[in-house]
Design a protein around this motif. Structure first.
Motif, PDB file in Angstrom:
ATOM      1  N   ASP A  63       0.923  -0.977   0.032  1.00  0.00           N
ATOM      2  CA  ASP A  63       0.010  -0.037   0.108  1.00  0.00           C
ATOM      3  C   ASP A  63       0.960   1.317   0.203  1.00  0.00           C
ATOM      4  OD1 ASP A  63      -1.602   2.213   1.053  1.00  0.00           O
ATOM      5  OD2 ASP A  63      -2.927   0.595   2.020  1.00  0.00           O
ATOM      6  N   LEU A  64       0.622   2.014  -0.962  1.00  0.00           N
ATOM      7  CA  LEU A  64       1.542   3.321  -1.177  1.00  0.00           C
ATOM      8  C   LEU A  64       1.038   4.573  -0.088  1.00  0.00           C
ATOM      9  CD1 LEU A  64       2.454   3.247  -5.029  1.00  0.00           C
ATOM     10  CD2 LEU A  64       3.955   2.488  -3.018  1.00  0.00           C
ATOM     11  N   GLY A  65       0.233   4.403   0.657  1.00  0.00           N
ATOM     12  CA  GLY A  65      -0.472   5.508   1.284  1.00  0.00           C
ATOM     13  C   GLY A  65      -0.159   4.983   2.863  1.00  0.00           C
ATOM     14  N   ILE A  80       9.205  15.263  -1.366  1.00  0.00           N
ATOM     15  CA  ILE A  80       9.382  14.905   0.123  1.00  0.00           C
ATOM     16  C   ILE A  80      10.869  14.246  -0.059  1.00  0.00           C
ATOM     17  CG2 ILE A  80       8.947  13.856   2.327  1.00  0.00           C
ATOM     18  CD1 ILE A  80       5.925  13.888   1.467  1.00  0.00           C
ATOM     19  N   VAL A  81      11.841  14.651   0.255  1.00  0.00           N
ATOM     20  CA  VAL A  81      13.262  14.195   0.305  1.00  0.00           C
ATOM     21  C   VAL A  81      13.752  13.212   1.346  1.00  0.00           C
ATOM     22  CG1 VAL A  81      15.705  14.812  -0.009  1.00  0.00           C
ATOM     23  CG2 VAL A  81      14.081  16.202  -0.671  1.00  0.00           C
ATOM     24  N   PRO A  82      13.849  11.749   0.940  1.00  0.00           N
ATOM     25  CA  PRO A  82      14.046  10.665   1.756  1.00  0.00           C
ATOM     26  C   PRO A  82      15.311  11.138   2.642  1.00  0.00           C
ATOM     27  CG  PRO A  82      13.408   9.888  -0.313  1.00  0.00           C
ATOM     28  CD  PRO A  82      13.695  11.164  -0.604  1.00  0.00           C
ATOM     29  N   GLY A  83      15.277  10.515   3.760  1.00  0.00           N
ATOM     30  CA  GLY A  83      16.602  10.867   4.548  1.00  0.00           C
ATOM     31  C   GLY A  83      17.388   9.465   4.725  1.00  0.00           C
ATOM     32  N   TRP A 120      10.522   2.804   9.725  1.00  0.00           N
ATOM     33  CA  TRP A 120      11.604   3.761   9.363  1.00  0.00           C
ATOM     34  C   TRP A 120      11.384   4.752   8.311  1.00  0.00           C
ATOM     35  CZ3 TRP A 120      14.823   2.723  13.081  1.00  0.00           C
ATOM     36  CH2 TRP A 120      14.853   1.435  13.489  1.00  0.00           C
ATOM     37  N   ARG A 121      10.201   4.779   7.657  1.00  0.00           N
ATOM     38  CA  ARG A 121      10.157   5.821   6.542  1.00  0.00           C
ATOM     39  C   ARG A 121       8.973   6.620   6.633  1.00  0.00           C
ATOM     40  NH1 ARG A 121      14.895   6.937   4.087  1.00  0.00           N
ATOM     41  NH2 ARG A 121      15.764   5.012   3.093  1.00  0.00           N
ATOM     42  N   VAL A 128      10.837   5.647  -1.642  1.00  0.00           N
ATOM     43  CA  VAL A 128      11.517   4.589  -0.527  1.00  0.00           C
ATOM     44  C   VAL A 128      11.388   3.165  -0.663  1.00  0.00           C
ATOM     45  CG1 VAL A 128      11.540   6.619   1.218  1.00  0.00           C
ATOM     46  CG2 VAL A 128       9.440   5.042   1.019  1.00  0.00           C
ATOM     47  N   CYS A 129      10.412   2.735  -1.590  1.00  0.00           N
ATOM     48  CA  CYS A 129      10.247   1.317  -1.850  1.00  0.00           C
ATOM     49  C   CYS A 129      11.095   0.888  -2.898  1.00  0.00           C
ATOM     50  CB  CYS A 129       8.823   1.319  -2.557  1.00  0.00           C
ATOM     51  SG  CYS A 129       7.634   1.068  -1.276  1.00  0.00           S
ATOM     52  N   GLY A 130      12.098   1.688  -3.407  1.00  0.00           N
ATOM     53  CA  GLY A 130      12.906   1.403  -4.394  1.00  0.00           C
ATOM     54  C   GLY A 130      12.238   1.158  -5.846  1.00  0.00           C
ATOM     55  N   GLY A 131      10.826   1.928  -5.860  1.00  0.00           N
ATOM     56  CA  GLY A 131      10.230   1.884  -7.284  1.00  0.00           C
ATOM     57  C   GLY A 131       9.234   0.933  -7.072  1.00  0.00           C
TER      58      GLY A 131
END
Length: 397
Positions: free
Chosen positions: A3-5, A332-335, A214-215, A295-298
């Motif tokens: 789920d992308l949400g 939103i830039v991943p850390g 973590w994300r 953040v999923c790697g696509g």
């Protein structure tokens, strides 16, 4: 499949549709626990909200609970009874953590103590089980049910840690957990390879990437890896399917930039929960969903659900950027991975952000696919598998 949400995108109905459209050897649960609420409605009208059993169960597809799944034998027994006790369709990895009534009680006490600053929880002890397991090498696991003496010793250690509860009987918990061990097949880690070798499998995720431990927007997250990371540890090659609604939803506390209580969005299976709090809905948040994809790697493919809703809600729109105190923000830039301080900083920023650029597309499927950078291969126009349209990705046969 993830789920992308924030969860509730329709994973259950998507899994059911996949199981209806082609032979599936098994559905593998790879994160979360008994807090899942995956709704499946058959064309006959039969409805079940899946928690631990896979969402292909009504079609006779076996479920395997991997070592990443928190297993709650007590709630599993209740779910099994509602399904007609299909234990013959269930296997459990011997290393899967076991959630106990003491974990659940501790989780609820901790959330109540936070008062107005609640993180958001289902109150089922999933996070407490994970936290206990990180600090106790003797935390109960599914394989322990094969040894009555070991099982009692490990459950007694949990009770000692949290303190005796007059409403929880150690003897009764031991009996229920032993019955669980007798009803299901407990297997080793190699069983996943066997399933994958015997035919196509569906990996069914729980919750959503924006709640990832973590994300997600810390601390309003789950104690679970909701990305594809666990699947990658179990399977060397797989199709990455992301699921989204035509509008974004969130159950419980935490940032939700595009929330809009004025929209008349239908929600037959969600509402205010005792522990989760209010269910919120709003415009499609392309900014947050793009972050989830990143953040999923696509993702390789997308499933879009609730495509029947925009026609009934003329005010529904797509948000492609945020307004953060006069500054446009479209990414939103991943850390750094596992940097919770960074994630908490994002939470602070997102709490101040408001929708920026929005529009209403003529083609919701095409627009969502374009915004998230992947082809939509499954469209859902209603609750049953008959309401799904399978679309071939460009370039495929």
């Amino acid at each position: 499949m993830v789920d992308l949400g924030y969860g509730d995108a329709g994973k259950g109905t998507v899994v059911d549709a996949l199981c209806a459209s082609a032979p599936v050897r098994a559905v593998l649960r790879f994160n979360g626990g008994g807090q899942a609420a995956h709704n499946v409605v058959l064309p006959s009208g039969r409805h079940h909200t899946f928690a631990q059993f896979g969402s292909g169960t009504l079609r006779g597809v076996p479920t395997h609970l991997t070592r990443f799944m928190v297993v709650d034998p007590l709630s599993l027994a209740l779910e099994a009874a509602a399904l007609g006790n299909p234990f013959h369709l269930l296997t459990v990895d011997e290393n899967a953590p076991l959630a106990t009534p003491w974990h659940r009680a501790a989780n609820q006490r901790r959330e109540v103590a936070r008062g107005a600053a609640r993180h958001g929880s289902c109150g089922l002890g999933i996070g407490e089980t994970m936290a206990y397991g990180l600090s106790h090498a003797d935390a109960p696991r599914a394989g322990d049910v094969r040894s009555p003496a070991l099982l009692r010793r490990r459950l007694a250690a949990v009770e000692d840690f949290y303190g005796a509860d007059p409403q929880i009987s150690l003897d009764e918990v031991v009996d229920v957990f032993r019955a669980f061990g007798q009803a299901v097949s407990i297997v080793g880690g190699a069983y996943v390879d066997r399933l994958l070798g015997e035919g196509p499998c569906v990996f069914e995720g729980a919750q959503g990437v924006l709640l990832d431990e973590w994300r997600g927007w810390h601390p309003h997250t789950t104690w679970s890896t909701t990305t594809f990371d666990n699947v990658a540890e179990l399977c060397p090659s797989f199709v990455r399917l992301g699921v989204v609604r035509t509008y974004t939803t969130r159950h419980g506390a935490g940032p939700f930039v595009t929330a809009d209580p004025t929209l008349a969005l239908p929600e037959p299976h969600n509402g205010v929960g005792e522990w989760q709090g209010a269910f919120r809905a709003g415009h499609f948040d392309a900014v947050a969903h793009r972050y989830a994809v990143e953040v999923c790697g696509g993702v390789d493919e997308l499933a879009v659900t609730h495509l029947d809703v925009p026609a009934r809600v003329p005010g529904l729109r797509v948000c492609t950027s945020y307004d953060l105190e006069g500054v446009a923000w479209n990414r939103i830039v991943p850390g750094p991975f596992r940097d919770l301080a960074y994630q908490e900083g994002l939470t602070t920023l997102l709490a101040r952000a408001r929708p920026g650029a929005t529009h209403r597309p003529d083609d919701w499927t095409g627009e969502i696919g374009s915004l998230l950078g992947a082809p939509v291969t499954l469209e859902s126009w209603g609750p049953t598998a008959d309401d799904k349209r399978h679309v071939a990705a460009k370039g495929s046969a």
